[in-house]
Scaffold this active site. Structure first.
Site: not given
Ligand code: SRM
Ligand code: SF4
Length: 560
Positions: A74, A143, A205, A207, A425, A431, A470, A474
């Site tokens: 990324r 981020r 993280k 943001k 997502c 993922c 899940c 995201c």
């Molecule tokens: Fe996310 C984890 C994809 C935005 C909350 N996110 C992941 C991972 C890296 C899975 C992993 O940990 O193994 C995913 C990779 C999937 C893949 O195959 O590419 C993933 N997140 C994404 C993206 C690519 C979704 C998308 O389809 O666009 C977004 C990338 C954003 C970026 O450019 O930085 C993405 N993730 C978000 C957002 C939305 C936002 O930031 O506005 C959230 C919710 C906001 C927040 O952070 O609370 C988000 N991602 C998470 C979480 C839960 C964090 C938490 O506080 O519990 C995880 C899991 C973790 O961190 O343990 C996670």
């Molecule tokens: Fe993966 Fe869950 Fe984030 Fe979707 S919401 S990209 S399934 S970690």
């Protein structure tokens, strides 16, 4: 580091020598496509994740092969702004060194899937040639900083974008690990230090998003730190500061909840950096380093109490918050079609289906953007809703860009608002945390939900509908008027009642339901909405007013 109860990642960070670990040895080991377990945590700070193709897992296992390891990488692109020249490199890398397509993310950047270990360095070096990097795109750091996607709409918008860039630079890790491991730079003859982070970085993280009302196109309250620009005409007076937003939850664990940021008050432009840093360091010092499920700023604030947190931020920054403003929001998604900027140039927002830029039998999106980038002199901008803007087009070139956008299926004006506002997502097959499909499934669900809207006399109703595979959230599903969160293959929790403009969370309405039940439920709800709605009332507001779900104004009410 004597406390035995710290989360395992804390020890990994502490002994990593500022994010080096054994990454270099790992990526040079030809015997496996993988890297070591500890290093998989560290490479996140450099923007990449080890994954394996889940569609192929069983097949590989039966052939006694190791999983088909590859990497998701990324980039860090503050405010989502890149040049056409950079885009051509982004595209070239995608064609030759990845799965062959580009994924726009929900945080205004792009990522690649399917990079083989042996190609990682080449990808990073090619990005570097065009001044792009993947530093701090993932990991326990600040981020990618989000910002209104059209920085030159007015002079004030441009200033807000400059803040996004400044904040991104300010919170960049200082470790030289990235430069040494991936860009082959020599170590400097001086000890490493991380003045803002320290050797164990943040507990989790962090943001930041900046919005310019009335458009909440970055979902500002879902960020750990949300900055809301307060303008007087074209003059930027300062920002209202919101802290403690976040979406991540765990099914069945009521100690986890989504939360929208609380507004702390107003600060002047010259105080933004000081206050942001104070919020960041308060989280660094008070955030939970034992339990990663409780480590985000949202929990730190709820544990400390909002008043204590605010007082700590004021003490650290030396800035006293002034009263916040009454902010009016009118929209959340992107504004499609052409918009003219203050400099007379034009910006075309194009629809990308859930962020996936690929050539398919339906549309040649990847080729189209490549051909546009070859002739376009301005920027290409990614939005927080997984779309793209061809920005800075002179009047004389507008017709040509529009013709190309139409030719390659990028124009999107004929699509319904449900589709244009939707985000989803990545989920399967890459993922590792996905429980259900998301990006691959939502297009067909939208078609079915659109048919229900039409049947109920609500054709083209602008409803914010989002899906994730899940509960990590995201695609910010808990801030959607209709949110779907994967529970298992083909089954979703259905959440309703977030405000159309992102100022209230939604609430669980039905649990673990398949498509058939989803459509039945929505059909009934749309019929009632069509009959009972008040003038201009959005669907999310209606379901709350009608008592179908309770309003969730604070994260802690999410499970009530
Ligand atoms: Fe996310 C984890 C994809 C935005 C909350 N996110 C992941 C991972 C890296 C899975 C992993 O940990 O193994 C995913 C990779 C999937 C893949 O195959 O590419 C993933 N997140 C994404 C993206 C690519 C979704 C998308 O389809 O666009 C977004 C990338 C954003 C970026 O450019 O930085 C993405 N993730 C978000 C957002 C939305 C936002 O930031 O506005 C959230 C919710 C906001 C927040 O952070 O609370 C988000 N991602 C998470 C979480 C839960 C964090 C938490 O506080 O519990 C995880 C899991 C973790 O961190 O343990 C996670
Ligand atoms: Fe993966 Fe869950 Fe984030 Fe979707 S919401 S990209 S399934 S970690």
């Amino acid at each position: 580091m004597s406390d035995k109860k710290l989360a395992v990642n804390e020890y990994i960070k502490a002994r990593s020598n500022f994010l080096r670990g054994t990454i270099e040895e790992g990526i040079n080991d030809p015997l496996t496509g993988a890297i070591s377990e500890d290093d998989t945590q560290l490479t996140k700070f450099h923007g990449f994740y080890q994954q394996d193709d889940r569609d192929l897992r069983n097949e590989r296992k039966s052939e006694k092969l190791e999983p088909l390891y590859s990497f998701m990488l990324r980039a860090r692109v503050p405010g989502g702004v890149c040049t056409a020249e950079q885009w051509l490199m982004i595209d070239e890398i995608a064609q030759h060194l990845t799965r062959g397509n580009i994924r726009l993310t929900t945080r205004q950047t792009f990522q690649y899937h399917g990079i083989l270990k042996r190609n990682l360095k080449t990808v990073i070096q090619k990005l570097h040639q065009r001044l792009l990097d993947s530093i701090a795109a993932c990991g326990d750091v600040n981020r990618n900083v989000m910002c209104n996607p059209n920085p030159v709409e007015s002079k004030a918008h441009e200033k807000v974008y400059q803040f996004a860039v400044e904040l991104s630079e300010h919170f960049m890790p200082h470790s030289r690990a990235y430069a040494e491991i991936f860009l082959d730079e020599k170590p400097l003859n001086q000890p490493e230090e991380e003045p803002l982070y320290g050797p164990t970085y943040l507990p989790r993280k962090f943001k930041i998003g900046l919005a310019v009302p009335p458009h909440n196109d970055v979902d500002v309250y879902t960020n750990d730190l949300g900055l809301i620009a307060i303008l007087d005409g074209e003059e930027l007076l300062g920002f209202d500061v919101a802290a403690g937003g976040g979406m991540g939850t765990t099914h069945g664990d009521t100690n986890t909840y989504p939360r929208l940021g609380d507004t702390l008050g107003f600060v002047r432009p010259e105080d933004v950096l000081k206050v942001s840093e104070a919020i960041f360091t308060t989280q660094r010092d008070f955030g939970d380093r034992e339990n990663r499920k409780h480590a985000r700023l949202k929990y730190t604030i709820d544990t400390m109490g909002l008043d204590v947190f605010k007082a700590e931020v004021e003490k650290r920054s030396g800035v006293t918050f002034a009263p916040a403003h009454q902010v009016t929001w009118t929209t959340r998604g992107d504004r499609f079609g052409w918009i003219q900027g203050f400099d007379g140039r034009w910006h075309l927002t194009c629809y990308i289906p859930n962020g996936r830029i690929a050539d398919t039998e339906h549309a040649q999106l990847m080729t189209g953007l490549r051909e546009i980038a070859k002739v376009h002199q301005g920027d290409i901008r990614m939005t927080a809703n997984q779309n793209i803007i061809i920005a800075g087009v002179p009047e004389a070139e507008k017709a040509q860009i529009e013709q190309m956008a139409r030719q390659y299926g990028l124009y999107g004006e004929e699509l319904t608002w449900l589709r244009k506002l939707s985000i989803a997502c990545v989920a399967l097959p890459t993922c590792g945390l996905a429980m259900a499909e998301s990006e691959r499934y939502i297009p067909e669900l939208i078609t079915k939900v659109d048919a229900l809207l039409e049947k109920n006399g609500l054709a083209n109703e602008p409803i914010v509908m989002r899906m994730t595979g899940c509960p990590n959230g995201c695609a910010r599903p808990f801030a959607a008027e209709i949110g779907f969160v994967g529970k298992g293959p083909g089954r979703y929790n259905l959440y309703l009642g977030a405000s159309p403009v992102g100022t209230r969370l939604n609430k669980l309405y039905r649990e673990n339901i398949p498509e058939e039940t989803i459509l039945e439920e929505l059909d009934g709800l749309f019929a009632r909405f069509a009959k009972e709605r008040q003038e201009q009332e959005g669907f999310g507001d209606y379901v709350v007013r009608a008592g179908i779900v309770k309003a969730v104004n604070q994260g802690r009410e999410f499970h009530d």
